[in-house]
Write a protein that holds these residues in place. Sequence first.
Motif, PDB file in Angstrom:
ATOM      1  N   ILE A   1      12.352 -16.099 -28.650  1.00 34.73           N
ATOM      2  CA  ILE A   1      12.241 -14.908 -29.211  1.00 34.73           C
ATOM      3  C   ILE A   1      11.909 -13.923 -28.066  1.00 34.73           C
ATOM      4  CG2 ILE A   1      10.491 -13.454 -30.461  1.00 34.73           C
ATOM      5  CD1 ILE A   1       9.947 -16.047 -32.313  1.00 34.73           C
ATOM      6  N   ARG A   2      10.995 -14.283 -26.903  1.00 34.12           N
ATOM      7  CA  ARG A   2      10.505 -13.234 -25.885  1.00 34.12           C
ATOM      8  C   ARG A   2      11.828 -12.848 -25.106  1.00 34.12           C
ATOM      9  NH1 ARG A   2       5.744 -12.116 -24.863  1.00 34.12           N
ATOM     10  NH2 ARG A   2       4.928 -13.946 -25.674  1.00 34.12           N
ATOM     11  N   PRO A   3      12.863 -13.651 -24.891  1.00 36.42           N
ATOM     12  CA  PRO A   3      14.071 -13.150 -24.023  1.00 36.42           C
ATOM     13  C   PRO A   3      14.849 -12.096 -24.833  1.00 36.42           C
ATOM     14  CG  PRO A   3      13.916 -15.535 -23.945  1.00 36.42           C
ATOM     15  CD  PRO A   3      12.832 -15.026 -24.942  1.00 36.42           C
ATOM     16  N   ASN A   4      14.704 -12.139 -26.219  1.00 34.28           N
ATOM     17  CA  ASN A   4      15.737 -11.287 -27.008  1.00 34.28           C
ATOM     18  C   ASN A   4      15.034 -10.088 -27.649  1.00 34.28           C
ATOM     19  OD1 ASN A   4      17.904 -13.217 -26.422  1.00 34.28           O
ATOM     20  ND2 ASN A   4      16.756 -14.366 -27.595  1.00 34.28           N
ATOM     21  N   ILE A   5      13.653 -10.178 -27.835  1.00 39.37           N
ATOM     22  CA  ILE A   5      13.261  -9.401 -28.703  1.00 39.37           C
ATOM     23  C   ILE A   5      13.323  -7.840 -28.643  1.00 39.37           C
ATOM     24  CG2 ILE A   5      11.096  -9.372 -27.823  1.00 39.37           C
ATOM     25  CD1 ILE A   5      11.757  -8.921 -31.404  1.00 39.37           C
ATOM     26  N   ALA A   6      13.301  -7.282 -27.214  1.00 38.17           N
ATOM     27  CA  ALA A   6      13.401  -5.881 -27.043  1.00 38.17           C
ATOM     28  C   ALA A   6      14.978  -5.393 -27.267  1.00 38.17           C
ATOM     29  CB  ALA A   6      13.284  -5.805 -25.471  1.00 38.17           C
TER      30      ALA A   6
ATOM     31  N   HIS B   1       4.519  -3.498 -30.398  1.00 26.19           N
ATOM     32  CA  HIS B   1       3.774  -4.208 -31.028  1.00 26.19           C
ATOM     33  C   HIS B   1       2.871  -3.037 -31.899  1.00 26.19           C
ATOM     34  CE1 HIS B   1       4.161  -8.146 -29.819  1.00 26.19           C
ATOM     35  NE2 HIS B   1       3.699  -8.024 -28.740  1.00 26.19           N
ATOM     36  N   ALA B   2       2.387  -2.089 -31.176  1.00 28.09           N
ATOM     37  CA  ALA B   2       1.673  -1.040 -31.883  1.00 28.09           C
ATOM     38  C   ALA B   2       2.537  -0.565 -32.963  1.00 28.09           C
ATOM     39  CB  ALA B   2       1.285   0.204 -31.066  1.00 28.09           C
ATOM     40  N   ASN B   3       3.804  -0.206 -32.702  1.00 27.21           N
ATOM     41  CA  ASN B   3       4.750   0.228 -33.829  1.00 27.21           C
ATOM     42  C   ASN B   3       4.793  -0.410 -35.225  1.00 27.21           C
ATOM     43  OD1 ASN B   3       5.379   2.673 -32.566  1.00 27.21           O
ATOM     44  ND2 ASN B   3       7.159   2.081 -31.851  1.00 27.21           N
ATOM     45  N   ASN B   4       4.879  -1.864 -34.837  1.00 26.84           N
ATOM     46  CA  ASN B   4       5.152  -2.704 -35.834  1.00 26.84           C
ATOM     47  C   ASN B   4       3.788  -2.743 -36.458  1.00 26.84           C
ATOM     48  OD1 ASN B   4       7.615  -3.561 -35.318  1.00 26.84           O
ATOM     49  ND2 ASN B   4       7.107  -5.228 -34.040  1.00 26.84           N
ATOM     50  N   LEU B   5       2.526  -2.791 -36.150  1.00 23.43           N
ATOM     51  CA  LEU B   5       1.304  -2.883 -36.449  1.00 23.43           C
ATOM     52  C   LEU B   5       1.042  -1.774 -37.477  1.00 23.43           C
ATOM     53  CD1 LEU B   5      -0.717  -4.365 -33.503  1.00 23.43           C
ATOM     54  CD2 LEU B   5      -0.332  -5.426 -35.874  1.00 23.43           C
ATOM     55  N   GLU B   6       1.544  -0.610 -37.319  1.00 19.92           N
ATOM     56  CA  GLU B   6       1.719   0.232 -38.290  1.00 19.92           C
ATOM     57  C   GLU B   6       2.129   0.039 -39.781  1.00 19.92           C
ATOM     58  OE1 GLU B   6       0.409   3.558 -38.227  1.00 19.92           O
ATOM     59  OE2 GLU B   6       0.047   3.823 -35.932  1.00 19.92           O
ATOM     60  N   SER B   7       3.111  -0.755 -39.798  1.00 23.53           N
ATOM     61  CA  SER B   7       3.547  -1.512 -41.114  1.00 23.53           C
ATOM     62  C   SER B   7       2.677  -2.534 -41.521  1.00 23.53           C
ATOM     63  CB  SER B   7       4.865  -2.083 -40.641  1.00 23.53           C
ATOM     64  OG  SER B   7       5.770  -0.997 -40.722  1.00 23.53           O
ATOM     65  N   VAL B   8       2.305  -3.450 -40.472  1.00 28.20           N
ATOM     66  CA  VAL B   8       1.415  -4.552 -40.848  1.00 28.20           C
ATOM     67  C   VAL B   8      -0.058  -4.094 -41.240  1.00 28.20           C
ATOM     68  CG1 VAL B   8       0.065  -6.568 -40.021  1.00 28.20           C
ATOM     69  CG2 VAL B   8       2.270  -5.819 -39.072  1.00 28.20           C
ATOM     70  N   MET B   9      -0.430  -2.711 -41.059  1.00 29.57           N
ATOM     71  CA  MET B   9      -1.839  -2.203 -41.483  1.00 29.57           C
ATOM     72  C   MET B   9      -1.394  -1.733 -43.146  1.00 29.57           C
ATOM     73  SD  MET B   9      -3.629  -0.062 -38.632  1.00 29.57           S
ATOM     74  CE  MET B   9      -4.998   0.190 -39.588  1.00 29.57           C
TER      75      MET B   9
ATOM     76  N   LEU C   1      -2.813 -20.099 -36.680  1.00 32.82           N
ATOM     77  CA  LEU C   1      -2.506 -20.264 -35.429  1.00 32.82           C
ATOM     78  C   LEU C   1      -0.962 -20.102 -35.064  1.00 32.82           C
ATOM     79  CD1 LEU C   1      -4.856 -23.245 -33.760  1.00 32.82           C
ATOM     80  CD2 LEU C   1      -5.078 -20.590 -33.592  1.00 32.82           C
ATOM     81  N   ALA C   2      -0.398 -20.703 -36.061  1.00 30.60           N
ATOM     82  CA  ALA C   2       1.479 -20.457 -35.793  1.00 30.60           C
ATOM     83  C   ALA C   2       1.738 -19.118 -35.960  1.00 30.60           C
ATOM     84  CB  ALA C   2       1.860 -21.378 -36.777  1.00 30.60           C
ATOM     85  N   MET C   3       1.145 -18.275 -37.042  1.00 28.01           N
ATOM     86  CA  MET C   3       1.458 -17.183 -37.163  1.00 28.01           C
ATOM     87  C   MET C   3       1.008 -16.228 -36.199  1.00 28.01           C
ATOM     88  SD  MET C   3       2.887 -17.590 -40.182  1.00 28.01           S
ATOM     89  CE  MET C   3       3.158 -18.761 -39.497  1.00 28.01           C
ATOM     90  N   GLN C   4      -0.217 -16.532 -35.421  1.00 24.17           N
ATOM     91  CA  GLN C   4      -0.640 -15.657 -34.233  1.00 24.17           C
ATOM     92  C   GLN C   4       0.264 -16.098 -33.093  1.00 24.17           C
ATOM     93  OE1 GLN C   4      -4.317 -16.476 -31.530  1.00 24.17           O
ATOM     94  NE2 GLN C   4      -4.937 -15.624 -33.515  1.00 24.17           N
ATOM     95  N   GLU C   5       0.968 -16.970 -32.907  1.00 21.13           N
ATOM     96  CA  GLU C   5       2.001 -17.287 -31.923  1.00 21.13           C
ATOM     97  C   GLU C   5       3.387 -16.416 -32.340  1.00 21.13           C
ATOM     98  OE1 GLU C   5       1.183 -18.524 -28.991  1.00 21.13           O
ATOM     99  OE2 GLU C   5      -0.885 -18.897 -29.504  1.00 21.13           O
ATOM    100  N   LEU C   6       3.515 -16.575 -33.531  1.00 25.01           N
ATOM    101  CA  LEU C   6       5.049 -15.837 -34.039  1.00 25.01           C
ATOM    102  C   LEU C   6       4.852 -14.309 -33.764  1.00 25.01           C
ATOM    103  CD1 LEU C   6       6.098 -17.774 -37.048  1.00 25.01           C
ATOM    104  CD2 LEU C   6       7.365 -17.844 -34.677  1.00 25.01           C
ATOM    105  N   GLU C   7       3.848 -13.961 -33.912  1.00 22.23           N
ATOM    106  CA  GLU C   7       3.431 -12.432 -33.759  1.00 22.23           C
ATOM    107  C   GLU C   7       3.240 -11.928 -32.425  1.00 22.23           C
ATOM    108  OE1 GLU C   7       1.945  -8.722 -36.672  1.00 22.23           O
ATOM    109  OE2 GLU C   7       1.643 -11.043 -37.343  1.00 22.23           O
ATOM    110  N   ALA C   8       2.774 -12.815 -31.392  1.00 22.19           N
ATOM    111  CA  ALA C   8       2.777 -12.486 -30.376  1.00 22.19           C
ATOM    112  C   ALA C   8       4.182 -12.217 -29.750  1.00 22.19           C
ATOM    113  CB  ALA C   8       2.265 -13.743 -29.397  1.00 22.19           C
ATOM    114  N   GLY C   9       5.149 -12.840 -30.477  1.00 23.69           N
ATOM    115  CA  GLY C   9       6.600 -12.556 -30.236  1.00 23.69           C
ATOM    116  C   GLY C   9       6.961 -10.985 -30.908  1.00 23.69           C
ATOM    117  N   ASP C  10       6.696 -11.226 -31.988  1.00 22.62           N
ATOM    118  CA  ASP C  10       6.997 -10.031 -32.828  1.00 22.62           C
ATOM    119  C   ASP C  10       6.684 -10.114 -34.348  1.00 22.62           C
ATOM    120  OD1 ASP C  10       8.601  -7.233 -32.565  1.00 22.62           O
ATOM    121  OD2 ASP C  10       9.067  -8.010 -34.547  1.00 22.62           O
TER     122      ASP C  10
END
Length: 386
Positions: free
Chosen positions: A33-38, A354-362, A79-88
């Motif tokens: 995920i990290r190499p491609n997410i941007a 992440h902040a942009n995404n969290l507008e949706s998560v909120m 914990l798995a969800m925490q790691e996935l969301e560290a990606g996006d």
Amino acid sequence: MTTPTDLVNVESLLSPEEIATRDRVRAFVEARIRPNIAQWFEEAIVPTELFKELADEGLFGMHLHGYGCPGKTAVEYGLAMQELEAGDSGIRTVVSVQGSLAMSAIYKHGSEEQKQQWLPRMARGEVIGCFGLTEPTAGSDPANMLTTARRDGDEWVIDGAKRWIGLASVAQVAIMWAKVDGTVRGFIVPTDTQGFTATPIKQKLSMRASIQCDISLDGVRVPADALLPENPGLKGPFMCLNEARFGISFGALGAARDALEAALSYAKERKQFAKPLAAFQLTQQKLVDMALRLNQAQLLALHLGRAKDAGTLTPQQISAGKLTSCRTAIDICRTARTIFGGNGITGDYSPLRHANNLESVMTYEGTEEIHTLILGRQLTGEAAFS
């Protein structure tokens, strides 16, 4: 794997099995995920090729037992969800929609035949699901949904519309909620059924590496046994929403941790006035405040996970976790962005994404206002929803 932002040694509270699950998912995120997410985020690419890999990692229906599901603990799932969301957040949402919503609906409300038919294939990623509750005019107030289902001989006929439905245009099966004589019921609807149309929502400023859709249900006919037989009424979808909300309590903190770690690394390397940003008092104050808030929220999430595994977790506690984690995470990501200066608005660095995404998560799985009122009702005994 070390976590440099763990000031209070939260890791010491985890079992070896929990740490192994966390590290395995973290390694997947680092590699895939990290190499491609941007690029995915900038170009609004949904990496559907990852879906089978997520299944192979045991992430679909991770906390469900039997029917080919991994049967992990609530804490391991968190914990798995925490790691996935560290990606996006968008990638974590794929797993939440599939496991906590679509699969959980069948698992909690379905017949034995329905479970056997769908859950093993969904756990393997052979079938992708979606969950249709929100409507264009009924978001926080699903009791006023307009979608209806009526019996016609040996079939149900469903008419209505849904909005903001994750994965709908790539799913093979949809859990659709509709009113039957005024009572909310769930239906298993194959997405190739005539009259079912899913249209991706475009021009999003958030969650760009994921899919959310409008759904039209125009005389959709399904057999009588498409009805989920258990837990009629709003209890049905709310039981699933609570699963997703629990995952967010952990997941949002992954975005916060990634933003903080990125800011910490940048502050150590970036020099101004002949010394690293990390050597300035104001920068250190930001970093310390972010780390302490993150650790506090992680401790709360872990406490809720232990309660879920013990069978004592309440819906009000889930609201406390979802509200706290989302508030904490978006504040951390916004503050972390400031450490990058102008560089922080580019896709080279994660905090603003992440902040942009969290507008949706909120907003989804209960807005900040709804969870505040749930907790207000718990404190006062007064329902202030209307």
